[in-house]
Design a protein around this motif. Structure first.
Motif, PDB file in Angstrom:
ATOM      1  N   PRO A 833       0.825  -1.208   0.000  1.00  0.00           N
ATOM      2  CA  PRO A 833       0.000   0.000   0.000  1.00  0.00           C
ATOM      3  C   PRO A 833       0.860   1.259   0.000  1.00  0.00           C
ATOM      4  CG  PRO A 833      -0.813  -1.584   1.593  1.00  0.00           C
ATOM      5  CD  PRO A 833       0.499  -2.109   1.119  1.00  0.00           C
ATOM      6  N   PRO A 834       0.346   2.363  -0.510  1.00  0.00           N
ATOM      7  CA  PRO A 834       1.182   3.568  -0.648  1.00  0.00           C
ATOM      8  C   PRO A 834       1.612   4.170   0.679  1.00  0.00           C
ATOM      9  CG  PRO A 834      -1.100   4.032  -1.230  1.00  0.00           C
ATOM     10  CD  PRO A 834      -1.002   2.543  -1.100  1.00  0.00           C
ATOM     11  N   GLU A 835       0.828   3.952   1.754  1.00  0.00           N
ATOM     12  CA  GLU A 835       1.220   4.568   3.025  1.00  0.00           C
ATOM     13  C   GLU A 835       2.304   3.789   3.757  1.00  0.00           C
ATOM     14  OE1 GLU A 835      -2.523   2.093   3.802  1.00  0.00           O
ATOM     15  OE2 GLU A 835      -1.740   3.449   2.268  1.00  0.00           O
ATOM     16  N   VAL A 836       2.556   2.543   3.350  1.00  0.00           N
ATOM     17  CA  VAL A 836       3.600   1.745   3.991  1.00  0.00           C
ATOM     18  C   VAL A 836       4.967   2.370   3.726  1.00  0.00           C
ATOM     19  CG1 VAL A 836       4.767  -0.482   3.953  1.00  0.00           C
ATOM     20  CG2 VAL A 836       2.275  -0.383   3.949  1.00  0.00           C
ATOM     21  N   GLY A 837       5.785   2.430   4.758  1.00  0.00           N
ATOM     22  CA  GLY A 837       7.105   3.040   4.634  1.00  0.00           C
ATOM     23  C   GLY A 837       7.119   4.523   4.921  1.00  0.00           C
ATOM     24  N   THR A 838       5.949   5.094   5.195  1.00  0.00           N
ATOM     25  CA  THR A 838       5.868   6.512   5.554  1.00  0.00           C
ATOM     26  C   THR A 838       5.625   6.638   7.047  1.00  0.00           C
ATOM     27  OG1 THR A 838       3.493   6.619   5.129  1.00  0.00           O
ATOM     28  CG2 THR A 838       4.967   7.055   3.271  1.00  0.00           C
ATOM     29  N   TYR A 839       5.716   7.830   7.556  1.00  0.00           N
ATOM     30  CA  TYR A 839       5.519   8.070   8.978  1.00  0.00           C
ATOM     31  C   TYR A 839       4.034   8.131   9.299  1.00  0.00           C
ATOM     32  CZ  TYR A 839      10.447   8.967   9.850  1.00  0.00           C
ATOM     33  OH  TYR A 839      11.807   8.828   9.984  1.00  0.00           O
ATOM     34  N   GLY A 840       3.626   7.402  10.320  1.00  0.00           N
ATOM     35  CA  GLY A 840       2.269   7.426  10.825  1.00  0.00           C
ATOM     36  C   GLY A 840       2.260   7.873  12.267  1.00  0.00           C
ATOM     37  N   PRO A 841       1.125   7.746  12.936  1.00  0.00           N
ATOM     38  CA  PRO A 841       1.049   8.174  14.343  1.00  0.00           C
ATOM     39  C   PRO A 841       2.018   7.428  15.257  1.00  0.00           C
ATOM     40  CG  PRO A 841      -1.137   7.814  13.418  1.00  0.00           C
ATOM     41  CD  PRO A 841      -0.168   7.300  12.413  1.00  0.00           C
ATOM     42  N   ASP A 842       2.356   6.179  14.903  1.00  0.00           N
ATOM     43  CA  ASP A 842       3.246   5.366  15.735  1.00  0.00           C
ATOM     44  C   ASP A 842       4.591   5.114  15.073  1.00  0.00           C
ATOM     45  OD1 ASP A 842       1.306   4.971  17.819  1.00  0.00           O
ATOM     46  OD2 ASP A 842       0.281   3.596  16.464  1.00  0.00           O
ATOM     47  N   GLY A 843       4.998   6.003  14.177  1.00  0.00           N
ATOM     48  CA  GLY A 843       6.281   5.839  13.511  1.00  0.00           C
ATOM     49  C   GLY A 843       6.109   5.290  12.104  1.00  0.00           C
ATOM     50  N   ILE A 844       7.130   4.587  11.638  1.00  0.00           N
ATOM     51  CA  ILE A 844       7.090   4.043  10.282  1.00  0.00           C
ATOM     52  C   ILE A 844       5.986   2.981  10.189  1.00  0.00           C
ATOM     53  CG2 ILE A 844       8.373   2.764   8.530  1.00  0.00           C
ATOM     54  CD1 ILE A 844       9.346   5.584   8.901  1.00  0.00           C
ATOM     55  N   ILE A 845       5.145   3.102   9.174  1.00  0.00           N
ATOM     56  CA  ILE A 845       4.083   2.128   8.949  1.00  0.00           C
ATOM     57  C   ILE A 845       4.680   0.914   8.244  1.00  0.00           C
ATOM     58  CG2 ILE A 845       1.870   1.713   7.804  1.00  0.00           C
ATOM     59  CD1 ILE A 845       1.310   4.693   8.031  1.00  0.00           C
ATOM     60  N   MET A 846       4.494  -0.250   8.853  1.00  0.00           N
ATOM     61  CA  MET A 846       5.061  -1.486   8.314  1.00  0.00           C
ATOM     62  C   MET A 846       4.022  -2.233   7.494  1.00  0.00           C
ATOM     63  SD  MET A 846       8.217  -1.602   9.385  1.00  0.00           S
ATOM     64  CE  MET A 846       8.718  -3.315   9.291  1.00  0.00           C
ATOM     65  N   PRO A 847       4.459  -3.028   6.513  1.00  0.00           N
ATOM     66  CA  PRO A 847       3.507  -3.823   5.727  1.00  0.00           C
ATOM     67  C   PRO A 847       2.983  -4.999   6.530  1.00  0.00           C
ATOM     68  CG  PRO A 847       5.745  -4.266   5.023  1.00  0.00           C
ATOM     69  CD  PRO A 847       5.835  -3.157   6.027  1.00  0.00           C
ATOM     70  N   LEU A 848       1.878  -5.585   6.061  1.00  0.00           N
ATOM     71  CA  LEU A 848       1.354  -6.801   6.659  1.00  0.00           C
ATOM     72  C   LEU A 848       2.261  -7.981   6.332  1.00  0.00           C
ATOM     73  CD1 LEU A 848      -2.500  -6.632   6.064  1.00  0.00           C
ATOM     74  CD2 LEU A 848      -1.344  -6.693   8.268  1.00  0.00           C
ATOM     75  N   SER A 849       2.452  -8.834   7.313  1.00  0.00           N
ATOM     76  CA  SER A 849       3.261 -10.024   7.102  1.00  0.00           C
ATOM     77  C   SER A 849       2.434 -11.077   6.383  1.00  0.00           C
ATOM     78  CB  SER A 849       3.758 -10.566   8.441  1.00  0.00           C
ATOM     79  OG  SER A 849       4.649 -11.631   8.249  1.00  0.00           O
ATOM     80  N   MET A 850       3.067 -11.778   5.439  1.00  0.00           N
ATOM     81  CA  MET A 850       2.398 -12.819   4.659  1.00  0.00           C
ATOM     82  C   MET A 850       2.815 -14.195   5.176  1.00  0.00           C
ATOM     83  SD  MET A 850       2.635 -11.365   0.749  1.00  0.00           S
ATOM     84  CE  MET A 850       4.360 -11.845   0.592  1.00  0.00           C
ATOM     85  N   ASN A 851       2.054 -15.189   4.791  1.00  0.00           N
ATOM     86  CA  ASN A 851       2.393 -16.566   5.126  1.00  0.00           C
ATOM     87  C   ASN A 851       3.648 -16.998   4.384  1.00  0.00           C
ATOM     88  OD1 ASN A 851      -0.769 -16.419   5.489  1.00  0.00           O
ATOM     89  ND2 ASN A 851      -0.037 -18.141   6.698  1.00  0.00           N
TER      90      ASN A 851
END
Length: 979
Positions: A833-851
């Protein structure tokens, strides 16, 4: 050091009215105050896996036509493309898989409200047992009044749940998702419940009990595991409403400090045996503090209230009686006098509010210990560096890198009170001591070549004060990297060097830090290369994991007596015998760090070692420590796992307490538990590196249950995984690797079988489905991850050093590091997603982990896998050239250089996002570890590719079955067994 108790002082107390009630503070008018005591709640720290929902991917990287899968017999599932990523659809079979698609996490039902039934208290002795009673003001008397109504604000403790982003109809910014984006979000579908099974489960629940918890069955077969649930909090602790004397939100221990495999304790040993669940504590008493973490409250007035019989420290779960003059121990239930100064502020010299004291509001608290807890003045931090300067060490650059790191870290060493002492010993076939006088800036080398009877060449200036001898020490460290550059000596006398360091600091104690690059070959402690490739993967392999020489264990026992610990940094380019050398830190609270094939000419190797060594030097440590664990009456401590020396049945000796080391303690039930809750208290008596003697106390309170369903609903799968890892390592070292794998498999079968026989409708006979409660749904996956881990995996290709080092990590890692080490985090980078890797309220937004399955790998994709020790970035052979340009600055896939690497920091948005994700990954884990980065090409180095694919846990490997085959095996064993 013995745990010396303070002298008991007689107390003179004037009479007090008997109409007091504990647990309710009052205002100036004498009215109860219904408010929470303690720190304001804070937002949970951001961690990996706490990520936003999926949304359209990164545009601009055209996706080439999908070609046949690179694995024989396997066709990659196709999926709709995204803007800028055209995909050829014709001629490709459609599958259910869609790239970047993650199922919505199932939301657990709300916790069942706790009953308001009163807690059973042990009757107080007759009032005439008091000689004198203290007179309290009217307000406090009303607060203790037994006739006062119960305070409805007195709430049960529930651990704060981290804030997870879950896929929804809108993204995290509140903007409605497009129809295209919604197509990539699968709705969560709960497995169809077995009606008869649920009826049976409700029948087994204690519906009239105080702490009934929902038991949600999960069908494992045919369901893909929700790996993002690995970051979920443990099951809630449903205590009675009046279990603690205050309403503090911090009255119970945070799971990062202490957690139990069961958050509801069985009342009888027979119930525990029927459940087949392990009963153990996982303790990390000296864990690191990350940004946003709350500091440990410190009681500075030296008023330490302890039980006269069991020596338990006063805590939030005691009971005040007799108008607040006495308190009842929550472990042995003895009545104790409240100290005279408990209600007095010695700093302000006036009366204090008892209900604001930290020890009855916080489960984790530190006391400043008075002189009664000391047998000598507080020990200063002492560091002795034993550095290998043989030819292999000099050629690899280990000597120069270590010297430069120490030099640059002198200001980071704990030395606020200017008491820190340092000594340096270099060793090849002789010992080189360094006289570092404070009156001169020129150090002097003193060589001792007689190693039969090690001695110190002079009494002074070998161990010097860092503040006083700073100039001479810096001069030595600047020269050390070049002093031995022309050496041709290949021998190493590590054993004599350790004995010399022991003689140097045994009157004080401290840390011996070994930087070793070659195999010791001079007695005592001489070792020979013993790695046998023919023995790998056979029963004989277990012999290679045993110490080859008892010298290092014997030396560790001697060090424990004089408060010395040893840490090993092994940087060998060849066989290092980690199994033998790691036995020294194991018994004295130290740690082993391994850098295989280290070569400082590779910047990635030098950076990793320098970063971890610098963090090691800068970490605060606890000195001359002992740990004692106490449990409620009827609970016995059975066994201990971790790096320490057992001095008594419940006393652990730790010359130094390293940050983020974890310890596992097995327990058993000796007598039936009749109290509504049980408590566990850990006391860590230590000297801080700033010269203050302190006692860190951790208290955990858990409800007692007679319900099998409640017992299973309270089980903590993360704590159970820590327990299983420690038990497996112990079995590997005392028996065989095959025995460890068999015991791990049998324990998993036992837990699943007990659940089937006790809590499902198909209590006997075959069942087509394998069920477990929701809070244990990932336990089979974690068990399989352990079986496939490099420390335990059946393989003839794993070097002995790598396996032995993996076992060291499994035995000491805290849960936050252990779980990704077992089941790595796996991210898709090309369609995040485009917001992943950007700063959010809790710091860097991480991607969802896959199986972790190869089905997730697309030939045009780019993926990241990390396990806390290494980071892999996988490039499919048909990856977009534009992605290669944006991330690596190369024109195409063919120009990518595989292997150990460092990502460039480019001006592109994609490069900055990926570097931010990697930076967040490296800094978010507890511990000093700095994961190295490897770039893996689909058709690149076969060994590197195989290493990456060995982390794909859910697929079949050469020797271990896939996840679904594993579930089928477990189902067959459960159906065939009797539980």
């Amino acid at each position: 050091m013995a745990n010396i108790q303070p002298n008991q002082q007689p107390e003179i107390r004037p009479p007090v009215p008997q109409n007091f009630r504990p647990g309710v503070p009052v205002d100036h008018a004498g009215q109860p105050i219904a408010q929470s005591v303690g720190r304001p709640p804070t937002s949970p720290a951001f961690g990996p896996g706490m990520v936003p929902t999926n949304s359209p991917g990164h545009a601009g990287y055209p996706r080439p036509p999908v070609s046949p899968a690179f694995r024989p017999g396997m066709v990659p599932p196709s999926s709709p493309g995204r803007p800028g990523y055209p995909t050829q659809q014709s001629g490709v079979p459609q599958a259910n898989y869609q790239p970047g698609l993650v199922s919505t996490a199932l939301t657990p039902p709300p916790d069942t409200p706790a009953s308001t039934a009163p807690v059973q208290r042990v009757p107080s002795p007759p009032a005439n047992t008091h000689k004198q009673k203290r007179v309290y003001p009217k307000q406090i008397g009303q607060a203790y009044s037994e006739s006062a109504p119960y305070d409805p604000m007195h709430q049960t403790y529930t651990p704060a749940a981290p804030q997870f982003f879950t896929p929804a109809a809108a993204n995290t910014l509140g903007t409605p998702m497009s129809a295209y984006s919604q197509a990539y979000v699968q709705p969560a579908v709960a497995p169809a419940p077995n009606v008869a099974g649920m009826a049976n489960q409700f029948g087994q629940m204690n519906m009239t009990g105080q702490h009934s918890s929902p038991l949600i069955p999960v069908h494992l077969i045919g369901t893909q595991p929700d790996v993002n649930a690995l970051n979920a909090p443990p099951p809630p602790i449903n205590l009675p409403p009046n279990a603690s004397v205050t309403t503090s939100d911090y009255a119970n221990c945070d799971p990062s400090y202490k957690r139990c495999t069961l958050n509801a304790i069985p009342a009888t040993s027979s119930l525990l045996n029927k459940s087949r669940l392990p009963f153990a504590l996982v303790i990390t008493p000296y864990r690191s503090l990350k940004e946003g973490d709350d500091t440990v409250p410190v009681v500075t007035d030296t008023v330490i209230a302890r039980c006269r019989r069991c020596r338990t420290y006063i805590n939030p779960f005691v009971n005040f009686v007799d108008g607040g003059q006495r308190w009842q121990c929550n472990l042995c239930y003895l009545l104790n006098e409240v100290p005279n100064q408990f209600d007095w502020d010695i700093h302000a010299n006036n009366k204090a509010d008892r209900w604001k004291r930290s020890e009855i509001n916080y489960a984790v608290v530190e006391f400043v210990a008075p002189t009664e807890y000391m047998v000598r003045p507080p020990q200063p931090p002492v560091y002795v560096f034993v550095i290998d300067v043989s030819y292999p060490a000099v050629q690899s650059g280990a000597v120069a890198t270590a010297a430069r790191t120490i030099l640059e870290s002198l200001d980071r060493l704990p030395n606020e009170d200017n008491r820190t002492k340092i000594a340096i010993i270099t060793v090849d076939v002789a010992l080189h001591f360094y006289s570092i006088p404070s009156s001169s800036s020129e150090p002097q080398m003193l060589v001792v070549s007689d190693l039969d009877d090690v001695f110190l060449p002079q009494p002074d200036d070998l161990l010097v004060n860092l503040f006083e001898a700073r100039d001479a020490l810096e001069s030595l460290l600047r020269r050390l990297g070049d002093m031995f550059k022309n050496t041709q000596v290949v021998g190493n006398a590590l054993g004599p060097a350790l004995l010399a360091a022991y003689k140097l600091i045994s009157p004080i104690g401290g840390k011996i830090t070994v930087i070793q690059s070659s195999l010791p070959n001079v007695n005592p402690g001489a070792l020979k290369p013993r790695e046998d490739p023919k023995a790998l993967g056979t029963p004989k392999e277990s012999q290679l994991l045993q110490p080859a020489d008892s010298f290092y264990k014997t030396f560790a026992v001697d060090c424990s007596r004089v408060q010395i610990s040893v840490d090993m940094f092994l940087l060998g380019s060849q066989y290092s015998d980690v199994a033998t050398l790691s036995s020294c830190p194991r018994y004295i609270g130290g740690q082993t760090y391994f850098y295989p094939a280290f070569n400082a000419s590779r910047s990635e190797d030098a950076l990793k070692f320098a970063h971890e060594f610098a963090e090691y030097l800068a970490s605060p440590i606890g000195l001359e420590a002992v740990v004692r664990v106490r449990a409620s009456k009827g609970i016995r401590l059975n066994a201990f796992h971790g790096n320490f020396f057992i001095r008594q049945t419940d006393l652990l000796g730790l010359p130094t307490v390293s940050r983020d080391h974890s310890y596992v303690i097995e327990m058993a039930i000796e007598e039936n538990l009749t109290n509504p809750f049980a408590c566990f208290q850990t006391a860590l008596l230590h000297t801080t590196c700033y010269g203050e003697r302190r006692i860190r106390v951790l208290t955990l309170c858990l409800p007692v249950t007679n319900s099998m369903s409640e017992l299973f609903a309270s089980a903590d799968q993360i704590a159970i995984a820590s327990y299983l890892a420690n038990k497996a390592v112990e079995s590997s070292l005392t028996a065989k690797l095959e025995d460890a794998r068999e015991k791990l498999t049998n324990k998993t079968i036992d837990i699943l079988g007990a659940y089937k026989s006790q809590l499902t409708s198909t209590q006997s006979g075959a069942s087509p489905q394998l069920q477990i409660c929701d809070n244990l749904k990932l336990l089979p996956l974690l068990s399989l991850a352990l079986l496939k881990h490099v420390g335990l995996r059946q393989s003839s290709q794993i070097p002995t050093d790598l396996r032995a080092y993996a076992m060291c990590l499994l035995r000491t890692m805290p849960s936050q590091l252990l779980i990704p080490y077992l089941y790595p985090c796996f991210y898709s980078l090309h369609n995040m997603p485009p917001e992943v890797g950007t700063y959010g309220p809790d710091g860097i937004i991480m991607p969802l982990s896959m199986n972790l399955t190869i089905e997730k790998l697309e030939r045009h994709g780019c993926y990241m896998l990390e396990d806390g020790q290494n980071i892999f970035i996988w490039f499919g052979r048909e990856v977009s050239p534009q992605l290669c340009i944006d991330l690596l600055g190369v024109a195409s896939y063919d120009a990518i250089r595989g292997g150990k690497n460092t990502l460039p920091v480019l001006e592109t948005d994609f490069s900055q996002k990926i570097n931010a994700i990697i930076g967040k990954t490296r800094e978010s884990r507890r511990g000093i570890y700095y994961p190295q980065l490897y770039i893996v090409k689909e058709d690149g180095d076969p060994a590197l590719r195989l290493w990456f694919l060995s982390h794909i846990i859910e697929d079949r490997t050469d020797t271990v079955m896939s996840y679904y085959q594993w579930l089928a095996l477990l189902k067959d064993k459960v159906n065939a067994g009797s539980f």
